[in-house]
Design an enzyme around this catalytic site. Structure first.
Site, PDB file in Angstrom:
ATOM      1  N   SER A 137       0.818  -1.211   0.000  1.00  0.00           N
ATOM      2  CA  SER A 137       0.000   0.000   0.000  1.00  0.00           C
ATOM      3  C   SER A 137       0.852   1.262   0.000  1.00  0.00           C
ATOM      4  CB  SER A 137      -0.926  -0.003   1.219  1.00  0.00           C
ATOM      5  OG  SER A 137      -1.801  -1.116   1.181  1.00  0.00           O
ATOM      6  N   PHE A 161       3.195 -10.386  -6.170  1.00  0.00           N
ATOM      7  CA  PHE A 161       1.729 -10.433  -6.223  1.00  0.00           C
ATOM      8  C   PHE A 161       1.183  -9.755  -7.480  1.00  0.00           C
ATOM      9  CE2 PHE A 161       2.378 -10.158  -1.418  1.00  0.00           C
ATOM     10  CZ  PHE A 161       2.434 -11.540  -1.269  1.00  0.00           C
ATOM     11  N   GLU A 247      -9.957   1.074 -11.332  1.00  0.00           N
ATOM     12  CA  GLU A 247      -9.577  -0.247 -10.838  1.00  0.00           C
ATOM     13  C   GLU A 247     -10.457  -0.661  -9.670  1.00  0.00           C
ATOM     14  OE1 GLU A 247      -5.704  -2.638  -8.980  1.00  0.00           O
ATOM     15  OE2 GLU A 247      -5.515  -0.532  -9.557  1.00  0.00           O
ATOM     16  N   GLY A 369      -5.888  -1.980  -2.837  1.00  0.00           N
ATOM     17  CA  GLY A 369      -6.081  -1.139  -1.666  1.00  0.00           C
ATOM     18  C   GLY A 369      -6.917  -1.880  -0.643  1.00  0.00           C
TER      19      GLY A 369
END
Length: 385
Positions: A137, A161, A247, A369
């Site tokens: 983040s 990831f 997104e 997020g």
């Protein structure tokens, strides 16, 4: 994105939805159990999607697309998730709903012509590489660097990831062109993965979305030409903030489709399963749980429709997107949990699809997020800091 024609007509949407459902039922659903068991989705799937006209559907027609509207792109993700194809939807969201708009909105004409037609056909699969082992983040904390050397940039670092990361032909890589400038030192690059210096680790196995390609990427003195820079140097963080709302909207659309699919499965099960001489649907607890699920789903759907409308007018804010993602994905997790409970012990077996719904949903409150970050974004929007 702001156009005069951002929504498909009812007739157009019906036509597109019928086409999408036929494709998914014929080309994807017969194979998905094997892909999930193998923890691998064949690369050719993306070519098949391209041949069916399902990639980059809302990009301009000059790039070989269906030239549909924004809501059609979102509908495709929603239907994928409703049918339990969350792995495919996650990769689709990255390729068609995130990377493509980056290139369309800030790319040069040369970059658009180089990449968008091949992305629409499925000949090029893409990814977005932000997250690093020590910087999730905290985007400003990334350590991957891109150093200018003549008419090239030399990229060094790693990412983790990354959805589509192992199979991607091109990746938007976030890197520091000024290591001392924090967020203001980030730039974006269109990286051809066939270049020397690029490599991947072993595919990352996850508790859910098993057939979704999730990779670890390495850049070792990888040289890209100066024209691989996407947008302006040092403005990468600004671009990320501009594109994140779409997104997160995509994540919310997936959450709503997935929750609807879980509810459909559960209604079908409880109306057939019998216990104590009656169907499970006749118990008051079952009826109340289903009523709560339906109500929360419809509230999130209304919020999604509101913010999709704002997005289509260019008015959707970072705070709006955070609220939508927080509400929809938290609802998704709660709802699939309640639905699995109504299946009893059968819900905990791989034989029943609800178990996959349960596993696949979990990451939704983490990627793009986390819920905690969404709350912080919302609070800053409220308090001004």
């Amino acid at each position: 994105m702001t156009t005069d024609n951002v929504y498909a007509s009812k007739e157009e949407m019906t036509m597109f939805r019928d086409m999408v459902l036929r494709f998914l039922e014929q080309e994807i659903l017969p194979h998905v159990d094997k892909w999930e068991a193998d923890h691998h989705m064949p690369r050719e799937v993306w070519n098949t999607l391209g041949e069916a006209g399902m990639l980059l559907v809302d990009m301009p027609g000059e790039y070989g697309t269906a030239e549909a509207t924004f809501d059609v792109c979102q509908m495709i993700q929603e239907e994928m998730c409703r049918l339990g194809l969350h792995s495919l939807a996650t990769g689709y969201n990255i390729h068609a709903n995130i990377v493509a708009p980056y290139i369309l909105n800030i790319g040069t004409d040369e970059q658009k012509q180089q990449w968008l037609p091949k992305m629409a056909s499925g000949d090029v699969l893409t990814a977005l590489a932000m997250t690093e082992p020590d910087a999730g983040s905290d985007v400003a904390g990334m350590k991957t660097t891109a150093v200018k050397d003549g008419d090239e940039y030399v990229i060094n670092g790693s990412k983790v990831f990354i959805t589509n990361g192992n199979q991607a032909d091109m990746i938007i890589v976030c890197a520091k062109t000024d290591a001392k400038a924090g967020a203001k030192g980030i730039s974006l690059f269109l990286v051809d993965t066939s270049l020397p210096g690029f490599s991947t680790g072993k595919p990352i196995h996850k508790i859910g979305q098993h057939s979704s390609d999730t990779g670890e990427l390495f850049f070792n003195d990888l040289r890209v030409p100066a024209n691989a820079l996407l947008g302006e140097e040092g403005k990468g963080f600004v671009y990320l903030m501009q594109e994140l709302p779409r997104e997160r909207l995509g994540c919310a659309v997936q959450a709503i489709g997935h929750a609807q699919g879980a509810l459909d499965l559960t209604i079908d099960y409880v109306t057939q399963r019998k216990a104590f001489g009656q169907t499970v649907s006749q118990f008051q607890n079952t009826r109340f749980k289903l009523a709560e699920c339906q109500t929360e789903l419809e509230m999130c759907r209304a919020l999604m429709e509101k913010h999709m409308d704002k997005f289509s007018r260019g008015e959707m804010t970072v705070t709006d997107a955070a609220m939508l993602k927080l509400a929809a994905t938290e609802m998704q997790l709660k709802m699939v949990n309640e639905c699995l409970q109504l299946f009893g012990g059968y819900g905990y077996t791989d034989e029943y699809p609800i178990s996959r719904f349960y596993r696949d949903a979990r990451v939704q409150t983490i990627y793009a997020g986390s819920s905690e970050i969404m709350k912080e974004v919302i609070a800053r929007g409220m308090l001004g800091r």
